[in-house]
Every structure is written in structure tokens, then in C-alpha cells.
Design an enzyme around this catalytic site. Structure first.
Site, mmCIF file in Angstrom:
data_model
loop_
_atom_site.group_PDB
_atom_site.id
_atom_site.type_symbol
_atom_site.label_atom_id
_atom_site.label_comp_id
_atom_site.label_asym_id
_atom_site.label_seq_id
_atom_site.Cartn_x
_atom_site.Cartn_y
_atom_site.Cartn_z
ATOM 1 N N TYR A 247 1.277 -1.394 0.130
ATOM 2 C CA TYR A 247 0.126 0.004 0.091
ATOM 3 C C TYR A 247 0.785 1.479 -0.775
ATOM 4 O O TYR A 247 2.350 1.290 0.773
ATOM 5 C CB TYR A 247 -0.718 0.206 1.346
ATOM 6 C CG TYR A 247 -1.879 1.214 1.452
ATOM 7 C CD1 TYR A 247 -1.282 2.392 1.986
ATOM 8 C CD2 TYR A 247 -2.493 1.321 0.597
ATOM 9 C CE1 TYR A 247 -2.198 3.553 2.425
ATOM 10 C CE2 TYR A 247 -3.399 2.769 0.951
ATOM 11 C CZ TYR A 247 -3.257 3.170 1.466
ATOM 12 O OH TYR A 247 -4.644 4.257 1.819
ATOM 13 N N ASP B 114 9.107 2.556 -0.724
ATOM 14 C CA ASP B 114 8.545 3.813 0.512
ATOM 15 C C ASP B 114 8.850 3.111 1.451
ATOM 16 O O ASP B 114 8.752 1.680 2.116
ATOM 17 C CB ASP B 114 7.272 2.883 -0.315
ATOM 18 C CG ASP B 114 6.141 3.958 0.492
ATOM 19 O OD1 ASP B 114 4.733 3.073 0.226
ATOM 20 O OD2 ASP B 114 6.179 4.277 1.206
ATOM 21 N N LYS C 248 5.001 9.526 8.524
ATOM 22 C CA LYS C 248 4.207 8.769 9.604
ATOM 23 C C LYS C 248 5.135 9.286 11.018
ATOM 24 O O LYS C 248 5.345 11.019 11.873
ATOM 25 C CB LYS C 248 4.359 7.445 9.588
ATOM 26 C CG LYS C 248 3.823 7.160 8.954
ATOM 27 C CD LYS C 248 3.361 5.416 8.928
ATOM 28 C CE LYS C 248 2.250 4.408 8.232
ATOM 29 N NZ LYS C 248 1.246 4.860 8.399
HETATM 30 P P1 KE4 Z 1 -0.788 7.994 4.455
HETATM 31 O O1 KE4 Z 1 -1.075 8.999 2.957
HETATM 32 O O2 KE4 Z 1 -2.034 7.381 4.637
HETATM 33 O O3 KE4 Z 1 -0.227 9.183 5.491
HETATM 34 O O4 KE4 Z 1 0.011 7.012 3.979
HETATM 35 C C1 KE4 Z 1 0.543 6.174 3.146
HETATM 36 C C2 KE4 Z 1 0.873 5.290 2.773
HETATM 37 C C3 KE4 Z 1 1.858 5.463 2.191
HETATM 38 N N1 KE4 Z 1 2.959 4.228 2.237
HETATM 39 C C4 KE4 Z 1 2.871 2.856 2.994
HETATM 40 C C5 KE4 Z 1 3.621 2.012 3.281
HETATM 41 C C6 KE4 Z 1 1.764 3.072 4.207
HETATM 42 O O5 KE4 Z 1 1.437 2.098 5.290
HETATM 43 C C7 KE4 Z 1 1.075 4.330 4.057
HETATM 44 C C8 KE4 Z 1 -0.022 4.384 5.132
HETATM 45 N N2 KE4 Z 1 -0.268 3.747 6.765
HETATM 46 C C9 KE4 Z 1 -2.302 3.290 6.674
HETATM 47 C C10 KE4 Z 1 -1.928 1.851 7.557
HETATM 48 N N3 KE4 Z 1 -0.968 0.999 7.276
HETATM 49 C C11 KE4 Z 1 -2.058 4.827 6.920
HETATM 50 C C12 KE4 Z 1 -3.785 3.990 7.937
HETATM 51 C C13 KE4 Z 1 -4.707 4.786 7.344
HETATM 52 O O6 KE4 Z 1 -4.547 4.565 5.928
HETATM 53 O O7 KE4 Z 1 -5.750 5.262 8.677
#
Ligand code: KE4
Length: 443
Positions: A156, A251, A279
Site C-alpha cells: 500500500y 516506500d 509517519k
Molecule cells: P498516508 O497518506 O496515510 O500518510 O500514507 C500512505 C502510506 C504510504 N505508504 C505506506 C507504506 C503506508 O503504510 C501508508 C499508510 N499506512 C496506513 C496503515 N497501514 C495508514 C492508515 C490509514 O489509512 O488510516
């Protein structure tokens, strides 16, 4: 799924205020939440509304206390409301919250990221991991003058259109691995590969000779549950992207500053061409970033033609929170040994529990302070395996853990995190709750 009837209880007590507030939230916010995985849809019951957090603990609006192993999905490596971060943020926000003009805080955090992350010579701050990854692939396409990207099934990278094909995290949780609304002209440029399958990647490059701008990967996958790279998989990726003139994008939104102070790339000794971050670099505030070699980053506006922008990018308050978080990690590298020792204690306890609780078909995976319990008969090495996990069993386990005051991810396809604010007693409590929860699920 009818979300009204199933109501989570904390030690048997109905969480009334959370339930009422959720009903209210659903009047104004789609699904009552601002990010789908928070809605508890895959584990049933209504989400718990959190009032406050401190250290390793959080309290819901009904006053129930939990030990938190979600930590806002990873950012809070120092735990909730760390004094050092809170004080720095207070001091900063009293001088104003945002100016839409450059500030010293942006230079300070950029310098620190460049010092800490091996692949990064220049970095651009944005407001989320999604912005970081979508900007990174735009940059890669411009730099290589190629349109196609390769991503991995179950990884993701945020909700940018190019990635919402066989994505992980919430889209896997809701079994919507490819989202409606993503048009064919976008999906035709995204090629899906299988994690840990080098032969598959070689075939993809043969079939798309000279057309692949970049390969984006979570070097340790944290969005299909926790899936570790097999030996030489990442090295193989590095080699083939180099040979083919494609950019390798790590990533590291989860792994950055999490698995070591230089992320997975430092841990594995593999240097990608671009890195995306999020994060931890925001210390709990909305921040993302992407960076890499200067020769690539310099084609970004205003120096170059590749456009990317953001009203609140580099917001000074968020930068201060991130800067102090990274500074603490840089100056106290023993935090990583501490986190690994806690993780080891957790692992020993859970492996014992799996043996003595009568649990069947449970796999525990850990990497440092990242871990995941798969309800799965086999070792999980990619998304196909992950999808064979029993989400029903996970859901039952989740409810038992919540009842026992342990807050874990409300999805089989997410992972658990530890912070430097967690102590041995937190781990012991987790292990106790894990044993009785497994017994209940498998009785
Ligand atoms: P954000 O746009 O949510 O800040 O980041 C996206 C993203 C990009 N790359 C990786 C490896 C990620 O894990 C994420 C976002 N992680 C999820 C939880 N696994 C966010 C939680 C959510 O969507 O509420």
C-alpha cells in the site's frame, strides 16, 4: 455489514459514549471516520473514540484504558504526548502556525533527513505518505521519460490513483484491492508484481522493455500484515532496475526511522534511487516527504519542470515535531536495541502461547518493533498467502484483546508497533491477554 448491533465491550462494559458519538459522527462523516480502517468494519462493532494518550497508553471517551500497539499506525515511536515533543510544539505554535513562506524548521529537518537516510541528498516535504508516493512516481516518470510503474500486490502506497490496484491496508481490509473511480488510462500504466518473486519481476521487465519508469516497494511489507523480504529479493530488484534504467523507489513510510535510524535501506545496505517517508518524520503531525539523489530531485519545480506543491508543506509546527523526534532517535540509537529487546520478549511470549493455548494455524511474524499475528496455516510470503488468513478468527481475537485492554489493529492486514514508552510490564500484559484470547478463540 450491520454495524449497529455488534458493540464492543471493554471488560464487559458497553462503551456507551463511543457508541453514541459514532452514531452522531455517521451523520456528518462518511462511515463516521476520516480513514476507513478506523471504522472497525472488518472486525465488527463500532469504533472506539479516543480521548487522550500518554506514553504507551490511550483512554477512550468512556474512560477505559488500553495499552496501545497501533500508535497512530506507526508515527509515535516515542509514545503518546512525549514531553520533549509537546514542549517543542507548544513553543513553536505560540510563534504562529503557518506562514506559506520558508522557515528554519524546514531546513533543520531536511538536513537531518539527508544526514540519516543513505539515499537522500535532497528532500521535499509534503503532508502525507500519499502525497510523497504520488509525487515520487511523477518525478520518476519525468526523469526516465517512461510511463509505466511496477507495484507489488498487497503493498500500500497511499490512495493515489496509480496505486489503488491490488493495494493493501484498508483496501485489502475491505477486499477492494482495486478501487472504483480509478480509470483505465491510469491502471494501464500500473503493472502488478508478486512480492518475493524475482522471476515474476524479470518477466515483467522482459515484456515491458524500456517502458518501466520505476518499481515502488515497501522494503518490509506492512500493509498485508507483516511480510518480510526473502533473501536476495531486494538485492535482485536493485540489480534489475539498475540494468533496465528504471528507478527503484523504497516506500519507507512505515520502515523509515523505524527499523533503524536510516530505515530499511540502511538495515539491508541497499540504496534505492528515491525514498518516500511519512509517519515518524511528523512526530504525530501530518507530514510526508520524498527524496533521493540531487540529479533526480533537481528537476522538481521551481528548479525544474516537474510540478509539485502544497499550502501546508513544511508546516513549521509539524517540522518541529518531526525534527525533535528524529534528533532524539539520532542521538539515542540504543532506542532501536531497546525496541528490539521488547519485540523479542513479545515474540517469546506469543510463540509459547501458540504452543500451550491449543491455537491452530497461527503464524507470528516480527521485525524489530513491528509484528503481526496471522490466523493462517502457512507462512505468509505474499498477498495471495495473506488473503488465505482467517479474518473471522482475527476479528474474534481482536474483540477478546480489546476486552482485556489491549488495543491492536482492527484488521488482519495491518501490523502492531512498539514505542520507547512501552515497558516490560506492557509486554507482559500483552502476553497474558494474548494467551487467554487465543484460548477463547480456539476453545
Ligand atoms: P498516508 O497518506 O496515510 O500518510 O500514507 C500512505 C502510506 C504510504 N505508504 C505506506 C507504506 C503506508 O503504510 C501508508 C499508510 N499506512 C496506513 C496503515 N497501514 C495508514 C492508515 C490509514 O489509512 O488510516
Amino acid at each position: 455489514m450491520d454495524n449497529g448491533s455488534l458493540q464492543l465491550t471493554f471488560k464487559g462494559v458497553l462503551m456507551k459514549k463511543s457508541s453514541n458519538l459514532y452514531n452522531e459522527a455517521c451523520k456528518y462523516i462518511p462511515g463516521g471516520v476520516n480513514s476507513p480502517v478506523r471504522a472497525f468494519r472488518s472486525v465488527g462493532g463500532k469504533p472506539i473514540f479516543i480521548e487522550r494518550g500518554k506514553g504507551s497508553k490511550i483512554w477512550d471517551i468512556d474512560g477505559n484504558e488500553y495499552i496501545d500497539f497501533v500508535l497512530s499506525w506507526g508515527p509515535l515511536i516515542l509514545g503518546h504526548a512525549d514531553e520533549r515533543i509537546v514542549n517543542a510544539v507548544k513553543e513553536s505554535v505560540e510563534k504562529g502556525s503557518s506562514f506559506g513562506a520558508p522557515t528554519k524548521a524546514e531546513v533543520d529537518i531536511a538536513r537531518l533527513i539527508v544526514e540519516m537516510v543513505p539515499s537522500i541528498e535532497k528532500v521535499r516535504m509534503v503532508n502525507s505518505g500519499t502525497e510523497a508516493t504520488m509525487s515520487a512516481i511523477r518525478l520518476a516518470r519525468a526523469y526516465t521519460r517512461r510511463d509505466k510503474i511496477v507495484k507489488f500486490n498487497g503493498c500500500y502506497h497511499g490512495h493515489g490513483d496509480s496505486f489503488l490496484i491490488k493495494a493493501g491496508s484498508g483496501s485489502l481490509t475491505y477486499s477492494l484491492p482495486s478501487s472504483p473511480g480509478v480509470t483505465k488510462c491510469v491502471t494501464k500504466n500500473t503493472i502488478i508484481a508478486e512480492y518475493n518473486d524475482l522471476e515474476n519481476i524479470k518477466k515483467i521487465f522482459l515484456e515491458n522493455k524500456g517502458e518501466i519508469s520505476s518499481v515502488i516497494i515497501e522494503p518490509i511489507a506492512g500493509n498485508m500484515g507483516l511480510v518480510l523480504p526473502e533473501m536476495d529479493f531486494l538485492n535482485g530488484l536493485r540489480e534489475i532496475t539498475k540494468e533496465e534504467g528504471s528507478l527503484l523507489i523504497f516506500d519507507e513510510v512505515i520502515t523509515g526511522f523505524r527499523v533503524s535510524k536510516g530505515g530499511a535501506q540502511e538495515y539491508f545496505g541497499i540504496t534505492p534511487d528515491l525514498t518516500t517517508l511519512g509517519k515518524i518524520i511528523g512526530g504525530g503531525f501530518p507530514v510526508g516527504a520524498f527524496g533521493g539523489r540531487s540529479e533526480i530531485m533537481n528537476i522538481l519545480a521551481p528548479d525544474g519542470p516537474v510540478y509539485q506543491a502544497g499550502t501546508l508543506s513544511g508546516n513549521p509546527v509539524a517540522m518541529i515535531a518531526g525534527y525533535h523526534t528524529l534528533k532524539i532517535l539520532k542521538e539515542n540509537p540504543d532506542i532501536y536495541n531497546y525496541l528490539d529487546k521488547l519485540g523479542e520478549k513479545l515474540e517469546d511470549g506469543i510463540l509459547d502461547n501458540i504452543k500451550i493455548s491449543g491455537a491452530k494455524g497461527v503464524q507470528f511474524v516480527r521485525f524489530g518493533s513491528l509484528s503481526c499475528l496471522f490466523f493462517n496455516n502457512d507462512k505468509v510470503k505474499n498477498a495471495i498467502d495473506a488473503l488465505n488468513s482467517s479474518t473471522e478468527r482475527y476479528s474474534a481475537y481482536f474483540k477478546e484483546m480489546i476486552k482485556r485492554g489491549i488495543y491492536i489493529a482492527p484488521s488482519q492486514f495491518e501490523i502492531s508497533f512498539l514505542s520507547s514508552a512501552h515497558g516490560r510490564d506492557d509486554i507482559e500484559n500483552f502476553i497474558k491477554a494474548n494467551y487467554s484470547s487465543l484460548k477463547t478463540v480456539f476453545d
